[in-house]
Design an enzyme around this catalytic site. Sequence first.
Site, PDB file in Angstrom:
ATOM      1  NE  ARG A  76     -63.613   9.827 -24.120  1.00 47.85           N
ATOM      2  CZ  ARG A  76     -63.348   8.658 -24.703  1.00 47.85           C
ATOM      3  NH1 ARG A  76     -62.669   7.740 -24.071  1.00 47.85           N
ATOM      4  NH2 ARG A  76     -63.767   8.417 -25.926  1.00 47.85           N
ATOM      5  NE  ARG A 129     -55.035   3.443 -25.026  1.00 46.48           N
ATOM      6  CZ  ARG A 129     -55.653   3.714 -26.163  1.00 46.48           C
ATOM      7  NH1 ARG A 129     -54.961   4.118 -27.210  1.00 46.48           N
ATOM      8  NH2 ARG A 129     -56.953   3.598 -26.268  1.00 46.48           N
ATOM      9  NE  ARG A 156     -69.562  17.394 -31.891  1.00 46.32           N
ATOM     10  CZ  ARG A 156     -68.928  16.264 -31.613  1.00 46.32           C
ATOM     11  NH1 ARG A 156     -68.549  15.999 -30.391  1.00 46.32           N
ATOM     12  NH2 ARG A 156     -68.652  15.399 -32.550  1.00 46.32           N
ATOM     13  CE  LYS A 199     -71.090   8.749 -32.630  1.00 45.47           C
ATOM     14  NZ  LYS A 199     -70.410   9.603 -33.608  1.00 45.47           N
TER      15      LYS A 199
END
Length: 230
Positions: A174, A163, A92, A16
């Site tokens: 997520r 990570r 959002r 994005k």
Amino acid sequence: MPPIALILFGSPGSGKGTQSRLVGERCLPGPHISTGDMLRAHIEAGDTIGAEIQGLMKSGRLVPDELVNRLVEKRLSQPDARGGVILDGYPRTVAQAAEVRRMLGLGGMLPVVVHLVVDYDRIVARLSGRRQCPVCGTLYSLSTNPPKVPGVCDLDGATLVTREDDQEEVIRERLGEYDRQTRPILDYFSRDGIEVVEVNGADADPASISQRICAALENAHSQQGPGGCL
Ligand SMILES: [Zn+2]
């Protein structure tokens, strides 16, 4: 023709950010309005709003819709936003979506909602294939940019690690969160008569994908008809 407000949605790993930039260069030269960047800028500036945001974050609360809406409305009223804007990371919540409808209506802007869709397995495969050197920080990708010797940093020979953010279950969590947050907003726009244009963000190079988004904007304009207005 009314100026366009591109409202761009895309999950983590969908590209994005890259598309916001490319579309800005290709067909929508107005400002790129990222609410995340705006909030961070206030915190860095240490102004009243920044202090308010920091206080909220310290106490573990979300920045309220009303504050985010106020920042976006102010930004939209700047002269450079009159020719069109790209909204990134906003709205959002459904409450923010209703508010952006109102603001864009007042400003005579045409909202175009684009959802950059990328297959989640693909995102997981790409992100979970990343490895980092714990010593020098260099990032490798097992598919596109692997180390010369598997599992070892080219520069200093340290053992590469995955990570925390790049672990499969963290990525899937997520993505699930993104879905839960975004789906109701897309549904809200659809119900409200604003078409949500789904653009495949994975099966071509970034330049071609930005071309598709620009085509969607062009199409939204032409459906307005000559002299059309909101
Ligand atoms: Zn290294």
